[in-house]
Every structure is written in C-alpha cells, then in structure tokens.
Design a protein around this motif. Structure first.
Motif, PDB file in Angstrom:
ATOM      1  N   LYS A 137      20.353  64.227   9.603  1.00 31.97           N
ATOM      2  CA  LYS A 137      19.128  64.806  10.159  1.00 31.97           C
ATOM      3  C   LYS A 137      19.328  66.287  10.458  1.00 31.97           C
ATOM      4  CE  LYS A 137      16.880  62.848  13.466  1.00 31.97           C
ATOM      5  NZ  LYS A 137      16.551  62.128  14.724  1.00 31.97           N
ATOM      6  N   GLU A 138      20.485  66.620  10.987  1.00 33.00           N
ATOM      7  CA  GLU A 138      20.783  68.024  11.286  1.00 33.00           C
ATOM      8  C   GLU A 138      20.888  68.842  10.007  1.00 33.00           C
ATOM      9  OE1 GLU A 138      21.015  71.052  13.879  1.00 33.00           O
ATOM     10  OE2 GLU A 138      20.733  68.939  14.409  1.00 33.00           O
ATOM     11  N   ASN A 139      21.505  68.261   8.978  1.00 31.50           N
ATOM     12  CA  ASN A 139      21.611  68.972   7.694  1.00 31.50           C
ATOM     13  C   ASN A 139      20.242  69.198   7.069  1.00 31.50           C
ATOM     14  OD1 ASN A 139      24.415  68.998   7.911  1.00 31.50           O
ATOM     15  ND2 ASN A 139      24.676  67.130   6.706  1.00 31.50           N
ATOM     16  N   LEU A 140      19.392  68.164   7.125  1.00 28.24           N
ATOM     17  CA  LEU A 140      18.049  68.303   6.554  1.00 28.24           C
ATOM     18  C   LEU A 140      17.214  69.305   7.342  1.00 28.24           C
ATOM     19  CD1 LEU A 140      16.107  67.309   4.373  1.00 28.24           C
ATOM     20  CD2 LEU A 140      15.410  65.461   5.922  1.00 28.24           C
ATOM     21  N   LYS A 141      17.421  69.344   8.644  1.00 26.68           N
ATOM     22  CA  LYS A 141      16.709  70.316   9.480  1.00 26.68           C
ATOM     23  C   LYS A 141      17.061  71.743   9.073  1.00 26.68           C
ATOM     24  CE  LYS A 141      16.025  71.666  14.320  1.00 26.68           C
ATOM     25  NZ  LYS A 141      16.388  71.379  15.735  1.00 26.68           N
ATOM     26  N   GLN A 142      18.327  71.982   8.765  1.00 23.87           N
ATOM     27  CA  GLN A 142      18.748  73.314   8.326  1.00 23.87           C
ATOM     28  C   GLN A 142      18.143  73.674   6.981  1.00 23.87           C
ATOM     29  OE1 GLN A 142      23.035  73.536   8.434  1.00 23.87           O
ATOM     30  NE2 GLN A 142      23.148  73.017  10.609  1.00 23.87           N
ATOM     31  N   ILE A 143      18.001  72.669   6.089  1.00 18.50           N
ATOM     32  CA  ILE A 143      17.381  72.924   4.787  1.00 18.50           C
ATOM     33  C   ILE A 143      15.916  73.306   4.947  1.00 18.50           C
ATOM     34  CG2 ILE A 143      16.667  71.844   2.612  1.00 18.50           C
ATOM     35  CD1 ILE A 143      19.214  70.186   2.703  1.00 18.50           C
TER      36      ILE A 143
END
Length: 363
Positions: A137-143
C-alpha cells in the motif's frame, strides 16, 4: 509461427504460439475485468501483493531462489488499462528445454510456478498477509503521488481524465490514495476471490512447445474451482483499424479520399482537390509509435510533421488508441502560438491549421 486458441474452462482461454525462433519460452497470464471506480485501486494492489509470496514460496526471497534455480528465469507482473477494462498481467520467461545442459522439463515447472503465484497466494487467517498488504500500500501510494513527476505522461493522463470525466476510461489505472486508505488485508483478499471467479483469463504460452501442454495447464488451474459469469466489457469500438498495409488515413476536414484497406476518423465531407490527407504510419509492428505525415502533392514526398517539429526543438508525438479510437497529438509548446508559427514554416496549407489545432485543443 502457429497460433492456436483453446477454451479450457469457462472464461479461460489458452493461447499456444508455437515457434522455434527464440531460445526461451514466454508464459503470460492476463486477468481482464471492467474498470470500476470502487475496485480499481484494489485491483492495482493485488499483483503487487501476489508477487510477495505464494503458498509454497512464502517470501519474495523464496520466489527469487526458485527463479535462479530455473537457470535465471525472469518474472514480472503489473496492471494496465485497455479500453474500459483493467488488465492484471503476469510474465515468466525461462530458457527453452532444447538448450538445457541436461534433460529436464523446465517448461512444466515454469507453468506451475506462474500459476501458483497468480492463483495460489500466501494466506494467513483467511486473508492476505497483513505485512505484505501494508508494505505494498505504501509503495502504491508513492506511485500515485509520483505521477506528476513525469510531466508529459501526467498531462496525457489529465487530458484523458477530463475528456472522460465520470466514465470508466477516465480512471487512473492505479486508482486513488483515498481508496487506498480504506484497503486492508481482509477486504483485499475478498476482492481477489471475486476477481479470479469472474474475470476473463487468457493464458499465453509462446516458444517451441507441444500442444499437450494443455493437459498440464488444465491440471494446474484446477485450484480455481467453479467460475461464475464472466463480465468483461466490450466497448463496441474495438475493431480492426490497422489494415494489412499498416497504414491509417486520417481525414481532417474531409481532405483526401479513403483508399482501400484503410480506416478514417469521422470528418466533414469535402471534395476540395487542394486539401491533402494526414497519414498515420505505425513505427514497427504495433501502433505504439506513430508518424504523422502530410501528403503535399502526388509528385512530392510526404512531410513527417513530428520529425519537422523535433528539428525545430519542439518535442512532439502522435498516438492512436485502437480501443477508444482516440487520436492524440502531443507537443510541448502552447498551440496557436509557437506551434502555429512552426507549422507555417513547413509551408502547409491554411486548411490544415485549424484541423491540427483542433486536435491539440479539443476539450
């Protein structure tokens, strides 16, 4: 090259592409589901969680070790938006059995691994592993937050979003941060179960393979169980637009006639012989990059407008979306000012200015 399509289960098609041109076998799985603003963020997160671990390979390190033992096989997954559908994709490429130092069935093992990652994930207490979900979720938020970093792509995304406001095609393929905050391991796993039960699934096997590979795949996908009604959207606009000669004639303001084996966009009918056609020619075998040309006179070679703009230090590009029939002309200067002056230097007729600017400024 021999291409055979077999429906092995309801909503599941196997595509066998037999060819001996390559030293590797490529396996691909595509899950197609209609774009839905309530599910798009969850669907974008699912492949990222699946690649973190499966039932027999609970960590990403275990998956990497398995791939390394398969003579350095490569795996990747992601999500795309095609027409009004969201596509979740998985790829695995491994060396062909014909080139192995010793006799072993590497293709069979490759099929088992990619199907396991896609359809047999790591489950804890009836849901995805919470650690993996929170991390991805954190990685997708950064994307999602970083989409503004690529100004050219962000401009195109915003253009599509505005043109298709409140329509499925206007959704961003990775979803939104607001929906991301509502996702947890439980409801994400529930969405995953709904996805694999209802989505359209296409499995591709390309390489020097035998047709009996179907039996192996049918055995591996038994874990899916009974499938429900497949509900993939067909926009009704997806038709063959690239003809056999790989050329599209785009009639702007009715200039030119449509020759055989070409397709044209709707335009105002006109028979002025002084008006000429703009021609889109794909570069390569797919319509990923296009060249925009103006056919001045039959006796003169056509002008590549994008090439001429680049020579004037104006980055420009053309793209054509086959699913939505969208012709996109992108350039880095305000249309109607510098761009118009640049086009005048190309000695274009006045009748083309309005058409080109209409493409650039269409709301």
């Amino acid at each position: 090259m021999n291409h055979k399509v077999i429906e092995i289960k309801k909503g599941i098609k196997l595509h066998i592409i037999k060819t001996d041109k390559f030293k590797t076998n490529l396996l691909a799985i595509f899950l197609a589901t209609p774009l839905d603003k309530d599910k798009i963020t969850k669907n974008a997160l699912i492949p990222a969680v699946l690649r973190r671990g499966s039932s027999s390979m609970p960590t990403q390190e275990d998956i990497s070790k398995e791939l390394e033992e398969m003579y350095g096989a490569s795996f990747n997954c992601g999500v795309e938006k095609t027409g009004d559908n969201q596509i979740i994709k998985f790829y695995l490429e491994s060396i062909s059995d014909d080139f192995l130092p010793q006799k072993e069935d590497l293709l069979k093992k490759s099929i088992a691994k990619i199907i396991e990652i896609a359809f047999n994930p790591l489950i804890e207490n009836g849901m995805f592993k919470e650690e993996y979900v929170n991390s991805e979720k954190e990685n997708l938020k950064q994307i999602i937050e970083g989409k503004k970093d690529n100004k050219a792509q962000y401009a195109m995304d915003r253009c599509v979003e505005i043109m298709y406001k409140d329509k499925p095609y206007g959704l961003y393929k990775y979803g939104s941060i607001e929906q991301l905050d509502e996702i947890n391991a439980k409801n994400l796993y529930e969405q995953y179960q709904d996805l694999i039960s209802n989505c359209k699934i296409d499995i591709f096997v390309s390489g020097n393979v035998d047709e009996n590979i179907r039996e192996e795949i049918e055995k591996d996908i038994e874990i899916l169980g009974k499938r429900e009604t497949v509900h993939v959207k067909n926009t009704g606009r997806c038709r063959e637009l690239l003809p056999r000669n790989r050329q599209i004639l785009v009639e702007l303001n009715g200039c030119g006639e449509t020759p055989p084996d070409t397709a044209s966009l709707p335009c105002e009918t006109s028979y002025d012989p002084e008006r000429r056609a703009l021609t889109l020619i794909p570069r390569g075998d797919i319509a990923d990059g296009l060249t925009l040309r103006w056919n001045r006179k039959p006796s003169l070679p056509p002008i590549d407008l994008c090439y001429e703009l680049r020579k004037l230090l104006f980055p420009a590009g053309i793209s054509f979306d086959l699913k939505q029939e969208i012709l996109s002309l992108a350039e880095s200067v305000p249309p109607g000012t510098v761009l118009l002056a640049a086009l005048r230097r190309l000695d274009l007729p006045e009748s083309l200015f309005g058409a080109i600017l209409e493409l650039c400024c269409a709301e």
